[in-house]
Design an enzyme around this catalytic site. Structure first.
Site, PDB file in Angstrom:
ATOM      1  N   ARG A 197       2.515  -6.619   9.075  1.00  0.00           N
ATOM      2  CA  ARG A 197       1.825  -5.451   9.635  1.00  0.00           C
ATOM      3  C   ARG A 197       2.376  -5.052  11.004  1.00  0.00           C
ATOM      4  O   ARG A 197       2.396  -3.877  11.341  1.00  0.00           O
ATOM      5  CB  ARG A 197       0.318  -5.718   9.684  1.00  0.00           C
ATOM      6  CG  ARG A 197      -0.316  -5.623   8.296  1.00  0.00           C
ATOM      7  CD  ARG A 197      -1.694  -6.200   8.295  1.00  0.00           C
ATOM      8  NE  ARG A 197      -2.431  -5.904   7.073  1.00  0.00           N
ATOM      9  CZ  ARG A 197      -3.548  -6.518   6.732  1.00  0.00           C
ATOM     10  NH1 ARG A 197      -4.061  -7.456   7.507  1.00  0.00           N
ATOM     11  NH2 ARG A 197      -4.159  -6.211   5.606  1.00  0.00           N
ATOM     12  N   GLU A 217      -9.652 -10.492  -7.556  1.00  0.00           N
ATOM     13  CA  GLU A 217      -8.684  -9.406  -7.346  1.00  0.00           C
ATOM     14  C   GLU A 217      -7.496  -9.526  -8.309  1.00  0.00           C
ATOM     15  O   GLU A 217      -6.956  -8.515  -8.763  1.00  0.00           O
ATOM     16  CB  GLU A 217      -8.211  -9.414  -5.880  1.00  0.00           C
ATOM     17  CG  GLU A 217      -9.339  -9.050  -4.927  1.00  0.00           C
ATOM     18  CD  GLU A 217      -8.911  -8.964  -3.467  1.00  0.00           C
ATOM     19  OE1 GLU A 217      -7.749  -9.272  -3.140  1.00  0.00           O
ATOM     20  OE2 GLU A 217      -9.769  -8.556  -2.647  1.00  0.00           O
ATOM     21  N   PHE A 269     -15.780   3.325   6.940  1.00  0.00           N
ATOM     22  CA  PHE A 269     -14.423   3.705   6.535  1.00  0.00           C
ATOM     23  C   PHE A 269     -14.189   3.620   5.024  1.00  0.00           C
ATOM     24  O   PHE A 269     -13.084   3.867   4.543  1.00  0.00           O
ATOM     25  CB  PHE A 269     -13.392   2.850   7.282  1.00  0.00           C
ATOM     26  CG  PHE A 269     -13.565   1.352   7.124  1.00  0.00           C
ATOM     27  CD1 PHE A 269     -13.046   0.671   6.034  1.00  0.00           C
ATOM     28  CD2 PHE A 269     -14.243   0.611   8.096  1.00  0.00           C
ATOM     29  CE1 PHE A 269     -13.199  -0.702   5.891  1.00  0.00           C
ATOM     30  CE2 PHE A 269     -14.402  -0.761   7.971  1.00  0.00           C
ATOM     31  CZ  PHE A 269     -13.875  -1.422   6.859  1.00  0.00           C
ATOM     32  N   HIS A 272      -2.233  -5.364   1.628  1.00  0.00           N
ATOM     33  CA  HIS A 272      -3.562  -5.986   1.488  1.00  0.00           C
ATOM     34  C   HIS A 272      -3.342  -7.398   0.963  1.00  0.00           C
ATOM     35  O   HIS A 272      -2.415  -7.628   0.186  1.00  0.00           O
ATOM     36  CB  HIS A 272      -4.423  -5.204   0.483  1.00  0.00           C
ATOM     37  CG  HIS A 272      -5.637  -5.971   0.045  1.00  0.00           C
ATOM     38  ND1 HIS A 272      -6.791  -5.989   0.792  1.00  0.00           N
ATOM     39  CD2 HIS A 272      -5.853  -6.799  -1.011  1.00  0.00           C
ATOM     40  CE1 HIS A 272      -7.673  -6.785   0.192  1.00  0.00           C
ATOM     41  NE2 HIS A 272      -7.131  -7.276  -0.900  1.00  0.00           N
ATOM     42  N   ASN A 324      -1.868   0.134   6.927  1.00  0.00           N
ATOM     43  CA  ASN A 324      -1.394  -1.160   7.434  1.00  0.00           C
ATOM     44  C   ASN A 324      -0.509  -1.893   6.421  1.00  0.00           C
ATOM     45  O   ASN A 324      -0.345  -3.098   6.477  1.00  0.00           O
ATOM     46  CB  ASN A 324      -2.567  -2.019   7.929  1.00  0.00           C
ATOM     47  CG  ASN A 324      -3.558  -2.354   6.835  1.00  0.00           C
ATOM     48  OD1 ASN A 324      -3.426  -1.904   5.694  1.00  0.00           O
ATOM     49  ND2 ASN A 324      -4.550  -3.167   7.157  1.00  0.00           N
ATOM     50  N   THR A 336      -5.426  -7.178  10.776  1.00  0.00           N
ATOM     51  CA  THR A 336      -5.697  -5.937  10.024  1.00  0.00           C
ATOM     52  C   THR A 336      -5.140  -4.714  10.755  1.00  0.00           C
ATOM     53  O   THR A 336      -4.548  -3.829  10.154  1.00  0.00           O
ATOM     54  CB  THR A 336      -7.224  -5.768   9.833  1.00  0.00           C
ATOM     55  OG1 THR A 336      -7.721  -6.963   9.221  1.00  0.00           O
ATOM     56  CG2 THR A 336      -7.550  -4.581   8.949  1.00  0.00           C
ATOM     57  N   TYR A 390     -12.616  -2.186  -3.678  1.00  0.00           N
ATOM     58  CA  TYR A 390     -13.064  -2.390  -2.301  1.00  0.00           C
ATOM     59  C   TYR A 390     -14.592  -2.407  -2.182  1.00  0.00           C
ATOM     60  O   TYR A 390     -15.121  -2.137  -1.112  1.00  0.00           O
ATOM     61  CB  TYR A 390     -12.494  -1.296  -1.400  1.00  0.00           C
ATOM     62  CG  TYR A 390     -11.086  -1.546  -0.878  1.00  0.00           C
ATOM     63  CD1 TYR A 390     -10.736  -2.750  -0.263  1.00  0.00           C
ATOM     64  CD2 TYR A 390     -10.114  -0.564  -0.954  1.00  0.00           C
ATOM     65  CE1 TYR A 390      -9.460  -2.970   0.247  1.00  0.00           C
ATOM     66  CE2 TYR A 390      -8.831  -0.770  -0.441  1.00  0.00           C
ATOM     67  CZ  TYR A 390      -8.515  -1.986   0.164  1.00  0.00           C
ATOM     68  OH  TYR A 390      -7.257  -2.195   0.681  1.00  0.00           O
ATOM     69  N   ARG A 447      -2.247 -14.416   4.530  1.00  0.00           N
ATOM     70  CA  ARG A 447      -2.958 -13.744   5.626  1.00  0.00           C
ATOM     71  C   ARG A 447      -2.213 -13.927   6.953  1.00  0.00           C
ATOM     72  O   ARG A 447      -2.166 -13.036   7.782  1.00  0.00           O
ATOM     73  CB  ARG A 447      -4.406 -14.236   5.709  1.00  0.00           C
ATOM     74  CG  ARG A 447      -5.193 -13.759   4.482  1.00  0.00           C
ATOM     75  CD  ARG A 447      -6.639 -14.136   4.525  1.00  0.00           C
ATOM     76  NE  ARG A 447      -7.385 -13.435   5.553  1.00  0.00           N
ATOM     77  CZ  ARG A 447      -7.753 -12.163   5.465  1.00  0.00           C
ATOM     78  NH1 ARG A 447      -7.423 -11.438   4.419  1.00  0.00           N
ATOM     79  NH2 ARG A 447      -8.453 -11.603   6.429  1.00  0.00           N
ATOM     80  N   LYS A 464       0.817  -1.218   0.000  1.00  0.00           N
ATOM     81  CA  LYS A 464       0.000   0.000   0.000  1.00  0.00           C
ATOM     82  C   LYS A 464       0.855   1.276   0.000  1.00  0.00           C
ATOM     83  O   LYS A 464       2.057   1.225   0.271  1.00  0.00           O
ATOM     84  CB  LYS A 464      -0.918  -0.027   1.230  1.00  0.00           C
ATOM     85  CG  LYS A 464      -1.968  -1.139   1.207  1.00  0.00           C
ATOM     86  CD  LYS A 464      -2.932  -0.959   2.377  1.00  0.00           C
ATOM     87  CE  LYS A 464      -3.991  -2.034   2.389  1.00  0.00           C
ATOM     88  NZ  LYS A 464      -4.980  -1.797   3.476  1.00  0.00           N
TER      89      LYS A 464
HETATM   90  P1  CMP Z   1      -7.394  -4.455   3.825  1.00  0.00           P
HETATM   91  O1  CMP Z   1      -6.948  -5.836   4.127  1.00  0.00           O
HETATM   92  O2  CMP Z   1      -6.777  -3.755   2.674  1.00  0.00           O
HETATM   93  O3  CMP Z   1      -8.982  -4.468   3.616  1.00  0.00           O
HETATM   94  C1  CMP Z   1      -9.797  -3.356   3.869  1.00  0.00           C
HETATM   95  C2  CMP Z   1      -9.081  -2.267   4.612  1.00  0.00           C
HETATM   96  O4  CMP Z   1      -9.899  -1.352   5.293  1.00  0.00           O
HETATM   97  C3  CMP Z   1      -8.228  -2.880   5.705  1.00  0.00           C
HETATM   98  O5  CMP Z   1      -7.135  -3.551   5.132  1.00  0.00           O
HETATM   99  C4  CMP Z   1      -7.881  -1.645   6.549  1.00  0.00           C
HETATM  100  O6  CMP Z   1      -6.705  -0.997   6.117  1.00  0.00           O
HETATM  101  C5  CMP Z   1      -9.065  -0.711   6.272  1.00  0.00           C
HETATM  102  N1  CMP Z   1      -9.857  -0.427   7.465  1.00  0.00           N
HETATM  103  C6  CMP Z   1     -10.055   0.785   8.003  1.00  0.00           C
HETATM  104  N2  CMP Z   1     -10.847   0.711   9.087  1.00  0.00           N
HETATM  105  C7  CMP Z   1     -11.164  -0.587   9.247  1.00  0.00           C
HETATM  106  C8  CMP Z   1     -11.951  -1.299  10.208  1.00  0.00           C
HETATM  107  N3  CMP Z   1     -12.573  -0.683  11.229  1.00  0.00           N
HETATM  108  N4  CMP Z   1     -12.055  -2.648  10.063  1.00  0.00           N
HETATM  109  C9  CMP Z   1     -11.444  -3.289   9.029  1.00  0.00           C
HETATM  110  N5  CMP Z   1     -10.694  -2.657   8.096  1.00  0.00           N
HETATM  111  C10 CMP Z   1     -10.542  -1.320   8.205  1.00  0.00           C
END
Ligand code: CMP
Length: 136
Positions: free
Chosen positions: A105, A129, A60, A118, A115, A94, A52, A88, A12
């Site tokens: 992360r 994807e 968010f 992805h 973070n 996350t 997304y 993962r 990212k």
């Molecule tokens: P990612 O795995 O890219 O998938 C969705 C992204 O939303 C996640 O990583 C986070 O960076 C972002 N995000 C922001 N707020 C939240 C939240 N409350 N819960 C989950 N993902 C979040």
């Protein structure tokens, strides 16, 4: 029987901006992933919204899409046995605050938004994807 899978990984904007892409790629390689394809790109917000879409009802969503389109990213197809689950595991939780030692992360993430990486959350989504970034 070999169970080689593909998954989609994104480094990212926060990690690309800090020049962490090579270190993160090395973590994938050390953990047995093959980087089958990769490209560095910057996407439009409208494309981030498509990528997304599963999160479109979340509070968010708007910030997430602005963020993913805010700077260059590196999209990669990773290959390994059980690549989706293994990626993962290597990424960690996350929220970097909750991520275990040794995960990407934990090591590089700044916040739940920034973070650093992805990864696809299922085999089905990995296919979708991968097509999103590498269909052409
Ligand atoms: P990612 O795995 O890219 O998938 C969705 C992204 O939303 C996640 O990583 C986070 O960076 C972002 N995000 C922001 N707020 C939240 C939240 N409350 N819960 C989950 N993902 C979040």
């Amino acid at each position: 029987m070999s169970n080689t899978e593909q998954t989609l990984s994104i480094i990212k904007p926060d990690a690309v901006e800090r020049n962490l892409d090579n270190e993160i790629k090395q973590m994938f390689i050390k953990n047995g992933f093959n980087i089958f394809k990769e490209k560095k790109i910057q996407i439009e917000k409208s494309e981030a919204e498509k990528f997304y879409k599963v999160h479109e009802t979340k509070p968010f969503y708007n910030d997430l899409c602005s963020y993913l389109s805010s700077g260059p990213i590196i999209a990669m197809i990773l290959e390994k046995e059980n690549a989706v689950a293994e990626n993962r595991k290597l990424m960690g939780a996350t929220n970097p605050k909750d991520a275990e030692e040794g995960t990407i992360r934990k090591k590089y993430g700044i916040s739940i938004d920034k973070n650093s990486v992805h990864g696809s959350d299922s085999i089905e989504n990995a296919k979708i994807e991968i097509d999103f970034f590498f269909k052409d």
